[in-house]
Design an enzyme around this catalytic site. Structure first.
Site, short mmCIF file in Angstrom:
data_model
loop_
_atom_site.label_atom_id
_atom_site.label_comp_id
_atom_site.label_asym_id
_atom_site.label_seq_id
_atom_site.Cartn_x
_atom_site.Cartn_y
_atom_site.Cartn_z
NE ARG A 139 70.26 36.77 75.93
CZ ARG A 139 70.31 37.07 75.98
NH1 ARG A 139 69.61 37.39 74.22
NH2 ARG A 139 70.46 38.56 75.68
CG ASP A 152 62.64 32.08 74.51
OD1 ASP A 152 63.79 32.82 74.49
OD2 ASP A 152 61.91 32.18 73.19
N GLY A 153 65.47 30.97 76.69
CA GLY A 153 67.07 30.46 75.65
C GLY A 153 66.85 30.56 74.99
CG ASP A 177 74.08 40.79 84.98
OD1 ASP A 177 74.10 41.46 85.55
OD2 ASP A 177 73.24 40.36 84.01
P1 AMP Z 1 71.51 40.36 79.22
O1 AMP Z 1 70.16 41.40 80.07
O2 AMP Z 1 70.94 40.06 78.22
O3 AMP Z 1 72.62 40.83 79.93
O4 AMP Z 1 70.56 38.61 80.09
C1 AMP Z 1 70.68 38.91 81.45
C2 AMP Z 1 69.77 37.03 82.40
O5 AMP Z 1 68.52 37.20 81.52
C3 AMP Z 1 71.10 36.53 81.84
O6 AMP Z 1 71.27 35.79 82.33
C4 AMP Z 1 70.34 36.33 80.50
O7 AMP Z 1 71.12 35.09 80.14
C5 AMP Z 1 69.06 35.52 81.05
N1 AMP Z 1 68.29 35.75 79.29
C6 AMP Z 1 68.17 36.46 78.64
N2 AMP Z 1 67.22 36.70 77.67
C7 AMP Z 1 67.38 35.56 77.98
C8 AMP Z 1 66.07 34.10 77.20
N3 AMP Z 1 65.32 34.73 75.78
N4 AMP Z 1 66.17 33.28 77.21
C9 AMP Z 1 66.95 32.55 78.77
N5 AMP Z 1 67.37 32.96 79.35
C10 AMP Z 1 67.58 35.18 78.72
MG MG Z 2 74.01 39.80 80.34
#
Ligand code: AMP
Ligand code: MG
Length: 488
Positions: free
Chosen positions: A88, A120-121, A249
């Protein structure tokens, strides 16, 4: 608007996915960090104009941008995920500030990418404002972090548990390279990408290491990242900050705080405190952070071993030793920061050992933990002589106070300078959870005044708060935020 250099886009195509824009119906600027914009050499008025807001919403591409989503993998709560990536987020490109420092300009919440999986990005307004407040507060508190340049609403709604207003955050950082970025290529046996990424990371974060021979660079990079993370985590600990999702990550190679999800500052001190609703087993509890980062750094080391010089056995030994440097570096930094919170200089005067001061600090923290004393206010109160009043156990606190007073008498600096040192190490203001929640609730109802007020207050967290005194108050029991949620 921006003079992009597109250095990541010049790396091999398998390191990212090229993406396009997703127009949104009604982009509206809700926050612009004018100070940061000017520091970056950008024109705030241009960003705030309709063409600027269209860019900041991900609707329109600025000239010269080559937008992409970065590929990365990661261990999430210890479980391996071979393909995560920017699901996203959109890297528009890199710019240089007037001092020559290079910065990524990234949109978060700008629409789906090939890495979106089932997401949903998009991003919802609440988490965008939350990251804005907390990341800027961290910067003002002296903690290395990604920055927030702008927040816009999109005029669309995003589906979460309920329908929420959509928003986009413009995030700025010296890079967005994570341990997971290296893991992605290590898992694919892609040594060439690992070498290129090593050189790229060195250029962005540790230019001094570019002098090293190519063969020595991976180990040199590992050691630099270990040291940067030791400094970072010590700072989190000294402020009572809990990241909440220390997945690989979300572990930044420049030692920046990144990905503000369910993060929170503690109110009452409890060493095993967890806020995140998804962290059921307390993997990322406050007092576990220094151990978890070692695990993450070990994953980074593992990813680098294939490109380290010499036979594998020697590489493993060198990498293990490099990761082992974390604990002494962290302990030293932790001691320096907590000494400062007690007004003490580092190094200590002759005859005072690290273990003496660690014990002095430890006793104070034990006292705080026993009574759940407010982390921020209790440390701050040391600088105005009112800390003792905060404890129910007057006797234990009195005994500690005597020890502390005796210790302070050994310092070379006088009292006023010790007090100034304490005030520079222990902020009066942090983004308290209940205040953040209050600002977000008001924003959802269309009133951004509390959000802006909180941001304004948090630009000077070490000053006596004056008109912002109300923001220093810990939550009443009914105001207390028990759980925080991943901001997806
Ligand atoms: P995070 O927990 O925010 O560090 O995200 C972990 C992974 O989930 C990363 O690859 C993000 O890009 C993906 N991600 C989180 N929220 C979304 C979203 N709403 N749509 C698509 N990918 C997401
Ligand atoms: Mg992250």
């Amino acid at each position: 608007m921006f003079s992009f250099e597109n250095t990541y886009a010049r790396l091999p195509g398998r390191m990212y996915a090229r993406i396009g824009t997703w127009p949104v119906p009604a982009p509206e600027l809700v926050a612009l960090n004018e100070t940061l914009a000017r520091d970056l050499g950008l024109d705030p008025a241009e960003l705030a104009a309709p063409a600027g807001v269209a860019v900041l919403s991900g609707s329109a591409l600025p000239e010269g941008a080559e937008p992409l989503a970065q590929a990365y993998a990661g261990h999430q709560f210890g479980g391996w995920v071979p393909r995560l990536g920017d699901g996203r987020a959109m890297l528009l490109g890199e710019i240089r500030d007037p001092a020559g420092q290079m910065w990524d300009i990234q949109l978060k919440g700008s629409g789906p990418t090939p890495f979106s999986r089932r997401g949903d990005g998009r991003a919802a307004l609440g988490p965008v404002l939350r990251e804005y407040i907390v990341s800027e507060a961290m910067h003002a508190l002296g903690v290395p972090t990604t920055r927030a340049l702008a927040a816009v609403t999109t005029g669309t709604r995003v589906r979460r548990e309920t329908m929420l207003p959509g928003a986009v955050l413009t995030r700025v950082a010296q890079s967005h390279i994570r341990v997971g970025t290296f893991q992605y290529f290590a898992a694919r046996g892609d040594g060439e990408a690992l070498r290129l990424l090593t050189d790229y990371t060195i250029t962005r974060h540790y230019p001094a290491l570019a002098e090293a021979d190519t063969a020595e660079r991976p180990l040199a990079l590992l050691r630099a990242v270990v040291a940067a993370q030791a400094r970072l985590i010590a700072r989190w600990m000294a402020l009572g900050f809990i990241h909440g999702v220390m997945n690989t990550d979300n572990t930044h190679l420049g030692g920046l705080t990144i990905d503000y999800g369910p993060c929170a500052f503690m109110d009452g001190y409890r060493p095993d405190k967890v806020f995140s609703s998804i962290d059921e087993r307390g993997r990322y509890a406050y007092d576990r952070q220094p151990r978890v980062i070692v695990w993450n750094l070990a994953q980074f080391a593992t990813a680098l071993i294939p490109i380290m010089e010499g036979p594998q056995k020697a590489a493993i030994a060198a990498a293990t030793q490099a990761v082992g440097e974390f604990t002494p570096l962290f302990s030293r930094e932790w001691l320096r920061l907590f000494r400062a919170k007690l007004g003490l200089d580092d190094p200590a005067p002759a005859g005072v050992g690290p273990e003496d001061d660690s014990a002095l600090i430890g006793t104070f923290l034990d006292l705080m933990a026993r009574e759940g004393a407010d982390f921020t206010n209790t440390f701050r109160a040391l600088s105005d002589g009112s800390a003792e009043d905060r404890f129910a156990d007057r006797r234990a606190c009195g005994e500690w106070h005597v020890r502390w007073t005796r210790r302070r008498a050994l310092e070379e600096t006088d009292d006023p300078r010790q007090l100034a040192r304490m005030r520079a190490a222990s902020p009066a203001l942090i983004p308290r959870n209940h205040r953040v929640e209050e600002a977000l609730a008001a924003a959802h109802a269309g009133d951004f005044t509390p959000f802006h007020r909180l941001n304004r207050a948090l630009t000077r967290p070490f000053e006596t708060p004056g008109e912002f005194a109300d923001l220093t108050r810990p939550p009443a029991p009914e105001e207390e935020v028990q759980h925080t949620f991943c901001g997806t």
